[in-house]
Write a protein that holds these residues in place. Structure first.
Motif, mmCIF file in Angstrom:
data_model
loop_
_atom_site.group_PDB
_atom_site.id
_atom_site.type_symbol
_atom_site.label_atom_id
_atom_site.label_comp_id
_atom_site.label_asym_id
_atom_site.label_seq_id
_atom_site.Cartn_x
_atom_site.Cartn_y
_atom_site.Cartn_z
ATOM 1 N N UNK A 1 3.387 2.170 -22.035
ATOM 2 C CA UNK A 1 3.551 1.550 -23.349
ATOM 3 C C UNK A 1 2.481 0.475 -23.524
ATOM 4 N N UNK A 2 1.686 0.608 -24.581
ATOM 5 C CA UNK A 2 0.558 -0.287 -24.810
ATOM 6 C C UNK A 2 0.873 -1.407 -25.799
ATOM 7 N N UNK A 3 2.125 -1.556 -26.173
ATOM 8 C CA UNK A 3 2.504 -2.483 -27.241
ATOM 9 C C UNK A 3 2.050 -3.916 -26.971
ATOM 10 N N UNK A 4 2.094 -4.353 -25.726
ATOM 11 C CA UNK A 4 1.695 -5.717 -25.386
ATOM 12 C C UNK A 4 0.223 -5.840 -25.019
ATOM 13 N N UNK A 5 -0.548 -4.786 -25.203
ATOM 14 C CA UNK A 5 -1.983 -4.829 -24.965
ATOM 15 C C UNK A 5 -2.387 -5.037 -23.521
ATOM 16 N N UNK A 6 -1.868 -4.249 -22.575
ATOM 17 C CA UNK A 6 -2.271 -4.424 -21.175
ATOM 18 C C UNK A 6 -3.750 -4.125 -20.992
ATOM 19 N N UNK A 7 -4.481 -4.933 -20.215
ATOM 20 C CA UNK A 7 -5.906 -4.681 -19.987
ATOM 21 C C UNK A 7 -6.118 -3.311 -19.351
ATOM 22 N N UNK A 8 -7.210 -2.654 -19.677
ATOM 23 C CA UNK A 8 -7.435 -1.292 -19.153
ATOM 24 C C UNK A 8 -7.492 -1.236 -17.634
ATOM 25 N N UNK A 9 -8.073 -2.246 -16.991
ATOM 26 C CA UNK A 9 -8.138 -2.231 -15.527
ATOM 27 C C UNK A 9 -6.749 -2.197 -14.909
ATOM 28 N N UNK A 10 -5.806 -2.927 -15.506
ATOM 29 C CA UNK A 10 -4.434 -2.945 -14.987
ATOM 30 C C UNK A 10 -3.780 -1.575 -15.138
ATOM 31 N N UNK A 11 -3.962 -0.961 -16.316
ATOM 32 C CA UNK A 11 -3.352 0.358 -16.547
ATOM 33 C C UNK A 11 -3.976 1.398 -15.635
ATOM 34 N N UNK A 12 -5.294 1.354 -15.465
ATOM 35 C CA UNK A 12 -5.949 2.302 -14.564
ATOM 36 C C UNK A 12 -5.430 2.138 -13.142
ATOM 37 N N UNK A 13 -5.279 0.892 -12.685
ATOM 38 C CA UNK A 13 -4.756 0.648 -11.337
ATOM 39 C C UNK A 13 -3.334 1.189 -11.199
ATOM 40 N N UNK A 14 -2.512 0.923 -12.211
ATOM 41 C CA UNK A 14 -1.125 1.403 -12.196
ATOM 42 C C UNK A 14 -1.071 2.928 -12.130
ATOM 43 N N UNK A 15 -1.933 3.593 -12.898
ATOM 44 C CA UNK A 15 -1.938 5.055 -12.918
ATOM 45 C C UNK A 15 -2.443 5.632 -11.595
ATOM 46 N N UNK A 16 -3.462 4.999 -11.016
ATOM 47 C CA UNK A 16 -3.968 5.468 -9.715
ATOM 48 C C UNK A 16 -2.882 5.358 -8.653
ATOM 49 N N UNK A 17 -2.186 4.217 -8.637
ATOM 50 C CA UNK A 17 -1.087 4.056 -7.674
ATOM 51 C C UNK A 17 -0.037 5.152 -7.875
ATOM 52 N N UNK A 18 0.336 5.382 -9.137
ATOM 53 C CA UNK A 18 1.413 6.329 -9.418
ATOM 54 C C UNK A 18 1.019 7.756 -9.046
ATOM 55 N N UNK A 19 -0.141 8.208 -9.506
ATOM 56 C CA UNK A 19 -0.520 9.607 -9.280
ATOM 57 C C UNK A 19 -0.963 9.868 -7.835
ATOM 58 N N UNK A 20 -1.193 8.810 -7.063
ATOM 59 C CA UNK A 20 -1.493 8.991 -5.636
ATOM 60 C C UNK A 20 -0.225 8.911 -4.788
ATOM 61 N N UNK A 21 0.923 8.768 -5.455
ATOM 62 C CA UNK A 21 2.162 8.595 -4.708
ATOM 63 C C UNK A 21 2.207 7.237 -4.026
ATOM 64 N N UNK A 22 1.524 6.253 -4.602
ATOM 65 C CA UNK A 22 1.445 4.872 -4.102
ATOM 66 C C UNK A 22 0.792 4.798 -2.723
ATOM 67 N N UNK A 23 -0.050 5.782 -2.414
ATOM 68 C CA UNK A 23 -0.784 5.752 -1.147
ATOM 69 C C UNK A 23 -2.171 5.133 -1.296
ATOM 70 N N UNK A 24 -2.717 5.195 -2.517
ATOM 71 C CA UNK A 24 -4.082 4.693 -2.744
ATOM 72 C C UNK A 24 -4.002 3.221 -3.150
ATOM 73 N N UNK A 25 -4.273 2.338 -2.233
ATOM 74 C CA UNK A 25 -4.207 0.900 -2.501
ATOM 75 C C UNK A 25 -5.586 0.237 -2.468
ATOM 76 N N UNK A 26 -6.594 0.950 -2.036
ATOM 77 C CA UNK A 26 -7.956 0.402 -1.957
ATOM 78 C C UNK A 26 -8.704 0.767 -3.241
#
Length: 371
Positions: free
Chosen positions: A54-79
């Motif tokens: 949900x983009x309603x509060x205007x999350x910065x793109x870097x934060x959303x990209x990080x969140x998506x990488x964590x999620x689609x990696x099964x929270x294994x990609x932390x670097x």
């Protein structure tokens, strides 16, 4: 829910055509999120993972990209890569490895107000890079964006690639509207229900917002409510305020002219009204921007406003002109010459002429007449 054709279209794009980028666009309250959620539930078995942002509060793109990488990696990609470009590349790698479904809702929250539709706010341009990457790069996944404004480049991506598509959501029909309002204790003849739905352009939220006043002030009688011929009020106005407040000055000028004329106008008509202030190319690009915002409609006769938008813009125009005259600063009068002879007249009837003036509705009060 009255959206079977639209749901079938989204299902086909997601599962059969395997589109890489999808957009669901339309006015606020038209049902974009509800429809997309239903389509995502239907399509979920065909994807490895599904994420809704949900983009309603205007999350910065870097934060959303990080969140998506964590999620689609099964929270294994932390670097994570430190740069935005690096994070885009990392997310794309996961889009290629597995079949991911990413949905970005409330896209308008990261769009720039006060200029033509579809441009991202300063600092949020990386979202546009994400959309472009999803559309133009080979991968196995799908990015869905939901918003009131279509991104400026969306049409180009659709033309250049069969992997991108947009669904522009329109209003519901009478049976669907009656189903939504079945518990509102509203009574009316079939033609009265048709008139109610037409006045609100079949917008589910607007119909729900109107239901309480119809029930409480008119004892649920549609005939009494319709007799007032006033439909833009209260929460409905608040919803339209959100749209109108984002318009650039040129877009507002065109909306004002469409409200003053109260009939469909061709591009040449609008150019005649707006020149020499605005070049022909500006008028055309402004009309395209309004179409991306879903605030104007178009048919063979030209561009026009739906009844509820027409009433809202007319009321706003009258109120603002009155305020300016009281203050001795008639800026809007200079931009919209509402007293021009012939202003507000529908074109003479003839072959192919289609008037968009509501039956029995006079020219905008205080704005137009026979001179």
């Amino acid at each position: 829910m009255g959206r079977a054709p639209e749901l079938a279209q989204l299902d086909r794009w997601l599962l059969q055509d395997r589109r890489r980028l999808l957009g669901v666009f339309g006015l606020g309250g038209i049902g974009k999120t509800f429809l997309t959620r239903r389509a995502a539930l239907d399509a979920a078995p065909g994807f490895t993972a599904v994420k809704w942002v949900l983009l309603q509060d205007g999350p910065p793109p870097d934060e959303v990209l990080a969140e998506c990488i964590h999620f689609f990696s099964g929270y294994r990609d932390t670097d994570l890569p430190p740069s935005t470009a690096g994070r885009l590349d990392r997310l794309l790698a996961y889009f290629r490895q597995a079949r991911c479904l990413l949905i970005l809702d409330k896209l308008e929250a990261i769009m720039q107000p006060g200029r033509s539709a579809g441009h991202f706010r300063a600092g949020y341009e990386a979202y546009g890079d994400l959309l472009g990457t999803a559309a133009e790069t080979e991968h196995r996944s799908c990015l869905v964006v939901i918003g009131r404004e279509q991104p400026h480049d969306m049409a180009r991506w659709e033309v250049q690639s069969l992997r991108a598509a947009s669904l522009h959501l329109r209003g519901m029909d009478v049976p669907a509207a009656q189903a939504i309002l079945q518990d509102a204790r509203i009574a009316g003849a079939p033609e009265e229900w048709a008139a109610l739905v037409a006045h609100y352009a079949g917008n589910p939220l607007m119909l729900q917002l109107a239901a309480a006043p119809i029930r409480d002030l008119y004892a649920g009688r549609l005939d009494a409510f319709l007799a007032e011929e006033r439909f833009a009020f209260g929460d409905v106005n608040d919803l339209l305020d959100e749209h109108f407040g984002r318009l650039a000055t040129g877009e507002q000028d065109i909306m004002h002219w469409l409200a003053v004329e109260r009939t469909a106008l061709a591009v040449t008509d609008l150019v005649e009204h707006l020149l020499p202030r605005r070049p022909v190319g500006d008028v055309r690009s402004t009309l395209a921007s309004l179409l991306r915002r879903h605030l104007t409609d178009r048919d063979a006769a030209g561009f026009f406003l739906q009844d509820i938008v027409l009433e809202y813009v007319t009321d706003r125009l009258v109120a603002r002109m009155a305020d300016e005259l009281m203050a001795g600063q008639p800026d809007l009068f200079r931009r919209v010459a509402a007293a021009q002879p012939g202003c507000g007249r529908a074109p003479a009837a003839g072959p192919g002429t289609v008037s968009r003036r509501a039956p029995g509705r006079a020219p905008a009060p205080g704005l137009a007449g026979d001179g």
